[in-house]
Design an enzyme around this catalytic site. Structure first.
Site: not given
Ligand code: ARG
Length: 464
Positions: A23, A110, A155-156, A277, A283, A285, A290, A317, A322, A325
């Site tokens: 990660s 964890n 409205t509408h 454009s 144009k 825009n 948007e 956990y 993970q 994130k």
């Molecule tokens: N990279 C892990 C996460 O984002 C960290 C926790 C890892 N814990 C484990 N037991 N592998 O959740």
């Protein structure tokens, strides 16, 4: 590849499996929080006599150095470690030797990742709140200048009754104010420290969890170690609140796109926030509006993805978590960027007041007021509604409007119409007479804006 858990393993991790599992590519943005959490943990360990003062100082010195080096760009967070936690620990040991191996006493990745993510999210909640406050300031500034700028209310998407630009913006003021209140709620609910939960069942070391919580600015420690490592509710709440912010931005963008269209021409978006454009030279825009509208789907997607990820996870956990994130980071960045751009676009947008006003006069926006006029002359509202309906039909056939009819024409539909009808259905009267609290009448608007001013000055948080 430095791994924290190599002892139990004989074989090497498959390269693709390693990359799939790692990660570091995205949790590197948690390095500040990771170090901050470790500093609090080590400070507490020493206070509890689990580490000596000398060990504490060596570890704290090492952590500070790593933080400085990363911040100064001297230490690059590369992919040699699987996550930011391993990276910091490996570099600490590299820097200060075996004492560094004591950092992880009474802690698991964890509770560490649970802490890092909370610290990071808490900061982002405040950041979004500040952007929302800036947007509210811009809205109020436009409101102050446009208390008498008439425009049609719809409205509408059909013209309904005349309102003012201040009133229209005031509706969004309420929405974004509620968004801020949601930020405060989330902050208060999430502001508890999971550190000390260990892997899932706490630890046998005499940790002082209340102390670490206070060092990190939390209201206190969390109360169940299994929940502490597996709770992602605060992220779901934040993504939900961000989705609501985006929904509000998107609705506003939709209106601006309509107001900016050739047919309406109510507003002129500044060149800084429009694009041209490649083929059509005429144009200009509303791309930013948007795109904000478009990116709303992406933020909703993050919310749905995390809800779905979490729904089948048994305590405590699991690695699925993970996945919280990348999608959360993306949603936070997207929403904040949209807020910044939208606020800039709004600050520089010009209004074509004469077009708004003449549009407000067309489309029988004064029909309700004509009916109310008849009620004032003693006609029951239901009958008045019918009379004005016939009047509108007559106007449609003649391609004219109520205030342009002669008194004779008006009286041919109802004898209750007198000379004072013209004043009663003028745009100015229609708006000024709407004085119930929350209505567009200038006195009602002034009272509400006084509340807004006090709220933004910090005198009042929830009023209104
Ligand atoms: N990279 C892990 C996460 O984002 C960290 C926790 C890892 N814990 C484990 N037991 N592998 O959740």
């Amino acid at each position: 590849m430095a791994q924290l858990w190599g002892g139990r393993f004989v074989g090497e991790t498959d390269k693709t499996a390693y990359d799939f599992n790692a990660s570091i590519g995205f949790d590197k943005r948690l390095f500040q929080e990771d170090i901050e959490g470790s500093i609090a943990h080590v400070t507490m360990l020493a206070r509890q006599g689990i580490l000596t003062a000398g060990e504490r100082d060596a570890i704290l010195g090492g952590l500070e150095k790593i933080r400085e080096d990363i911040t100064a760009g001297k230490l690059e967070i590369d992919h040699t470690c699987e996550d930011i936690h391993s990276f910091v620990e490996a570099h600490l040991i590299g820097l200060i030797g075996d004492i560094g191996k004591k950092l992880h006493t009474g802690r698991s990745r964890n509770d560490q990742v649970a802490l890092d993510m909370r610290l990071y999210t808490r900061k982002r909640v405040l950041g979004t709140d500040a952007l929302l406050k800036e947007l509210l300031r811009v809205l109020l500034a436009v409101m102050e200048e446009n208390i008498a700028t008439c425009m049609p209310g719809f409205t509408h998407l059909q013209k309904a009754q005349p309102i003012t630009l201040a009133h229209h913006y005031g509706a969004y003021f309420e929405m974004f104010k509620r968004d801020r209140q949601r930020m405060t709620d989330i902050y208060n609910r999430m502001n508890y420290c999971p550190l000390g939960a260990g892997a899932l069942a706490g630890t046998t070391y005499p940790l002082d969890r209340a102390y670490t919580a206070s060092l990190l600015g939390f209201a206190g420690p969390t109360l169940n170690s299994m929940d502490s490592v597996s709770d992602r509710d605060y992220l779901i709440e934040f993504l939900s609140a961000l989705s609501t912010v985006m929904m509000h931005l998107s609705r506003f963008c939709e209106e601006i796109i309509i107001w900016n269209s050739n047919e309406y021409q109510f507003v002129e978006i500044d060149d800084a926030y429009s694009t041209g454009s490649s083929i059509m030279p005429q144009k200009k825009n509303p791309d930013i509006a948007e795109l904000v509208r478009g990116k709303t789907g992406r933020v909703y997607g993050a919310l749905l993805a995390l809800l779905t990820t979490m729904k089948g996870i048994p305590l405590a956990y699991n690695k699925d978590m993970q996945e919280d994130k990348e999608l959360s980071f993306d949603a936070m960045d997207t929403a904040d960027n949209c807020l910044v751009l939208f606020t800039g676009m709004l600050r520089t947008m010009k209004f074509r007041r004469e077009r708004m006003e003449s549009s407000a006069m067309k489309g029988f926006t004064n029909a309700t007021d004509a009916a109310d006029y008849l009620v004032g002359k003693g006609v029951p509202f239901r009958d008045a509604h019918g009379i004005v309906g016939r009047l509108v039909l007559y106007c449609v056939e003649k391609d004219t409007s109520i205030e342009k009819l002669s008194l004779n024409e008006l009286q041919s539909v109802s004898e209750y119409f007198q000379e004072d009808i013209y004043d009663a259905v003028s745009l100015k009267t229609c708006v000024e007479k709407r004085l119930t609290l929350g209505a567009p009448g200038p006195d009602a608007m002034r009272a509400v804006m006084e509340i807004h001013r006090a709220y933004l000055a910090g005198d009042s948080r929830e009023s209104g």
